[in-house]
Design a protein around this motif. Structure first.
Motif, PDB file in Angstrom:
ATOM      1  N   TRP A 113      43.129 -16.590  -0.572  1.00 59.67           N
ATOM      2  CA  TRP A 113      42.878 -15.752   0.598  1.00 59.67           C
ATOM      3  C   TRP A 113      42.019 -16.480   1.619  1.00 59.67           C
ATOM      4  O   TRP A 113      40.970 -17.038   1.277  1.00 59.67           O
ATOM      5  N   ASN A 114      42.450 -16.456   2.887  1.00 64.50           N
ATOM      6  CA  ASN A 114      41.529 -16.798   3.954  1.00 64.50           C
ATOM      7  C   ASN A 114      40.498 -15.662   4.054  1.00 64.50           C
ATOM      8  O   ASN A 114      40.782 -14.534   3.651  1.00 64.50           O
ATOM      9  N   VAL A 115      39.315 -15.963   4.576  1.00 62.60           N
ATOM     10  CA  VAL A 115      38.254 -14.954   4.614  1.00 62.60           C
ATOM     11  C   VAL A 115      38.134 -14.296   5.989  1.00 62.60           C
ATOM     12  O   VAL A 115      38.377 -13.095   6.152  1.00 62.60           O
ATOM     13  N   PRO A 137      34.859 -22.560  19.236  1.00 68.01           N
ATOM     14  CA  PRO A 137      35.563 -21.491  18.512  1.00 68.01           C
ATOM     15  C   PRO A 137      36.058 -21.986  17.163  1.00 68.01           C
ATOM     16  O   PRO A 137      36.464 -23.154  17.033  1.00 68.01           O
ATOM     17  N   PRO A 138      36.043 -21.137  16.133  1.00 70.41           N
ATOM     18  CA  PRO A 138      36.435 -21.567  14.787  1.00 70.41           C
ATOM     19  C   PRO A 138      37.898 -21.996  14.699  1.00 70.41           C
ATOM     20  O   PRO A 138      38.207 -23.045  14.134  1.00 70.41           O
ATOM     21  N   LEU A 139      38.799 -21.165  15.201  1.00 67.02           N
ATOM     22  CA  LEU A 139      40.233 -21.470  15.203  1.00 67.02           C
ATOM     23  C   LEU A 139      40.750 -21.885  13.829  1.00 67.02           C
ATOM     24  O   LEU A 139      41.639 -22.730  13.709  1.00 67.02           O
ATOM     25  N   GLY A 140      40.169 -21.307  12.780  1.00 64.49           N
ATOM     26  CA  GLY A 140      40.631 -21.601  11.436  1.00 64.49           C
ATOM     27  C   GLY A 140      40.140 -22.924  10.877  1.00 64.49           C
ATOM     28  O   GLY A 140      40.599 -23.364   9.818  1.00 64.49           O
ATOM     29  N   ARG A 141      39.205 -23.572  11.555  1.00 61.57           N
ATOM     30  CA  ARG A 141      38.731 -24.882  11.121  1.00 61.57           C
ATOM     31  C   ARG A 141      37.578 -24.752  10.141  1.00 61.57           C
ATOM     32  O   ARG A 141      36.875 -23.743  10.119  1.00 61.57           O
ATOM     33  N   PRO A 142      37.328 -25.783   9.310  1.00 58.26           N
ATOM     34  CA  PRO A 142      36.207 -25.720   8.369  1.00 58.26           C
ATOM     35  C   PRO A 142      34.871 -25.875   9.080  1.00 58.26           C
ATOM     36  O   PRO A 142      34.780 -26.483  10.152  1.00 58.26           O
ATOM     37  N   ASP A 143      33.828 -25.344   8.460  1.00 59.05           N
ATOM     38  CA  ASP A 143      32.487 -25.460   9.021  1.00 59.05           C
ATOM     39  C   ASP A 143      32.108 -26.917   9.274  1.00 59.05           C
ATOM     40  O   ASP A 143      31.424 -27.225  10.258  1.00 59.05           O
ATOM     41  N   VAL A 171      39.698 -18.075  -2.827  1.00 67.22           N
ATOM     42  CA  VAL A 171      39.699 -18.176  -1.372  1.00 67.22           C
ATOM     43  C   VAL A 171      39.998 -19.603  -0.937  1.00 67.22           C
ATOM     44  O   VAL A 171      39.671 -20.568  -1.630  1.00 67.22           O
ATOM     45  N   LEU A 172      40.618 -19.705   0.219  1.00 67.62           N
ATOM     46  CA  LEU A 172      40.820 -20.979   0.910  1.00 67.62           C
ATOM     47  C   LEU A 172      40.281 -20.756   2.307  1.00 67.62           C
ATOM     48  O   LEU A 172      40.919 -20.110   3.136  1.00 67.62           O
ATOM     49  N   THR A 209      34.809 -21.511   5.692  1.00 72.51           N
ATOM     50  CA  THR A 209      33.416 -21.129   5.476  1.00 72.51           C
ATOM     51  C   THR A 209      32.837 -21.858   4.272  1.00 72.51           C
ATOM     52  O   THR A 209      33.516 -22.052   3.271  1.00 72.51           O
ATOM     53  N   ILE A 210      31.580 -22.260   4.360  1.00 79.19           N
ATOM     54  CA  ILE A 210      30.945 -22.880   3.198  1.00 79.19           C
ATOM     55  C   ILE A 210      30.845 -21.843   2.069  1.00 79.19           C
ATOM     56  O   ILE A 210      30.806 -20.637   2.320  1.00 79.19           O
ATOM     57  N   LYS A 211      30.798 -22.336   0.842  1.00 76.61           N
ATOM     58  CA  LYS A 211      30.949 -21.464  -0.318  1.00 76.61           C
ATOM     59  C   LYS A 211      29.918 -20.347  -0.365  1.00 76.61           C
ATOM     60  O   LYS A 211      30.264 -19.174  -0.579  1.00 76.61           O
ATOM     61  N   SER A 212      28.647 -20.671  -0.181  1.00 76.41           N
ATOM     62  CA  SER A 212      27.605 -19.643  -0.301  1.00 76.41           C
ATOM     63  C   SER A 212      27.820 -18.531   0.723  1.00 76.41           C
ATOM     64  O   SER A 212      27.611 -17.348   0.421  1.00 76.41           O
ATOM     65  N   ASN A 213      28.245 -18.894   1.914  1.00 75.00           N
ATOM     66  CA  ASN A 213      28.473 -17.886   2.954  1.00 75.00           C
ATOM     67  C   ASN A 213      29.734 -17.073   2.699  1.00 75.00           C
ATOM     68  O   ASN A 213      29.784 -15.875   2.981  1.00 75.00           O
ATOM     69  N   ALA A 214      30.753 -17.719   2.141  1.00 71.57           N
ATOM     70  CA  ALA A 214      31.978 -16.980   1.791  1.00 71.57           C
ATOM     71  C   ALA A 214      31.678 -15.906   0.752  1.00 71.57           C
ATOM     72  O   ALA A 214      32.167 -14.775   0.844  1.00 71.57           O
TER      73      ALA A 214
END
Length: 252
Positions: A20-22, A54-60, A125-126, A129-134
């Motif tokens: 899942w995307n978050v 903007p995030p646009l689905g990109r990693p942190d 999840v995929l 977001t970094i793991k702790s924040n997800a």
């Protein structure tokens, strides 16, 4: 007697992997995320944040470098780990605001629960977001119950999202003993970037037109199934079931 997610995984033959995307698929906590980024930027650079890309689905990890650049900061070797650590701290400090200022996407909880009832399924999840924040994002809305966070791919891992998908598949294989490929892995996300990651990384794709991309854009990008949102849990389950036929049911 209640069983933990790990105990359930050990006892069942897991042969479907759902990633899942978050953000904007399961939850929307953009206000808190922006504030946490601003605080992390100030901690790392000593300057106020003027512009957040903007995030646009990109990693942190990618967002951090671009945010430094557009704010006139020349990235140094220690900037990324320092920024991600500061981001984790800033976000954790604001976790009490998540449920108040954010929202759970329509149908998210029921969809997660319904998919968990499928035979042989593991959900993770995929996410950029970094793991702790997800973890904090999903816990704030009670969406963590059916997620195995140890199998996922996260934004602190400096890879494109398609590679993160393969990392998650590898973790799942190592943990569960089942090979995960496009035949039994599905990504559920809201952006064309999620679709591209699924197609490149090796997974089926369920596009959810609840966030960054319209249904037509998700279809054009190559999503196998497109849903308006997660409101109809039976539709989500049917799509996952159709796209992740268990390997042990296939002819050799």
């Amino acid at each position: 007697m209640a069983y933990s997610a790990a105990e359930i995984l050990q006892e069942a033959a897991i042969n479907r992997l759902v990633l899942w995307n978050v953000d904007l698929t399961l939850v929307d906590v953009a206000i808190v995320t922006r504030d946490a980024y601003a605080e992390a930027f100030r901690v790392v650079t000593g300057r106020p944040l003027v512009k957040l890309v903007p995030p646009l689905g990109r990693p942190d990890s990618e967002i951090v470098f671009e945010t430094l650049a557009v704010n006139g900061i020349v990235a140094e070797d220690d900037h990324l780990p320092r920024f991600l650590a500061a981001l984790a701290t800033a976000f954790a400090d604001r976790r009490g605001r998540l449920a108040k200022e954010g929202r759970m996407m329509a149908g998210a909880k029921a969809a997660l629960k319904a998919v968990s009832r499928l035979d042989g399924v593991a959900q993770t999840v995929l996410t950029g977001t970094i793991k702790s924040n997800a973890v904090l994002k999903l816990k704030a809305f009670g969406l963590d119950k059916h997620i195995d966070f140890e199998l996922g791919g996260y934004g602190e891992e400096v890879y494109p999202k398609a590679t993160l998908l393969q990392v998650a598949q590898s973790r799942a294989k190592q943990r569960l003993g089942t090979p995960f490929t496009a035949a039994n892995t599905v990504v559920i996300g809201d952006s064309t970037r999620d679709v591209q990651a699924a197609k490149i990384g090796g997974a089926a794709m369920i596009g959810v037109a609840s966030g960054r991309s319209m249904a037509s854009e998700l279809r054009e990008a190559g999503a196998d199934v497109v849903l308006p949102d997660l409101s109809d849990a039976s539709e989500v389950v049917a799509a996952v079931a159709a796209l992740t036929a268990p390997l042990d049911s296939r002819a050799v």
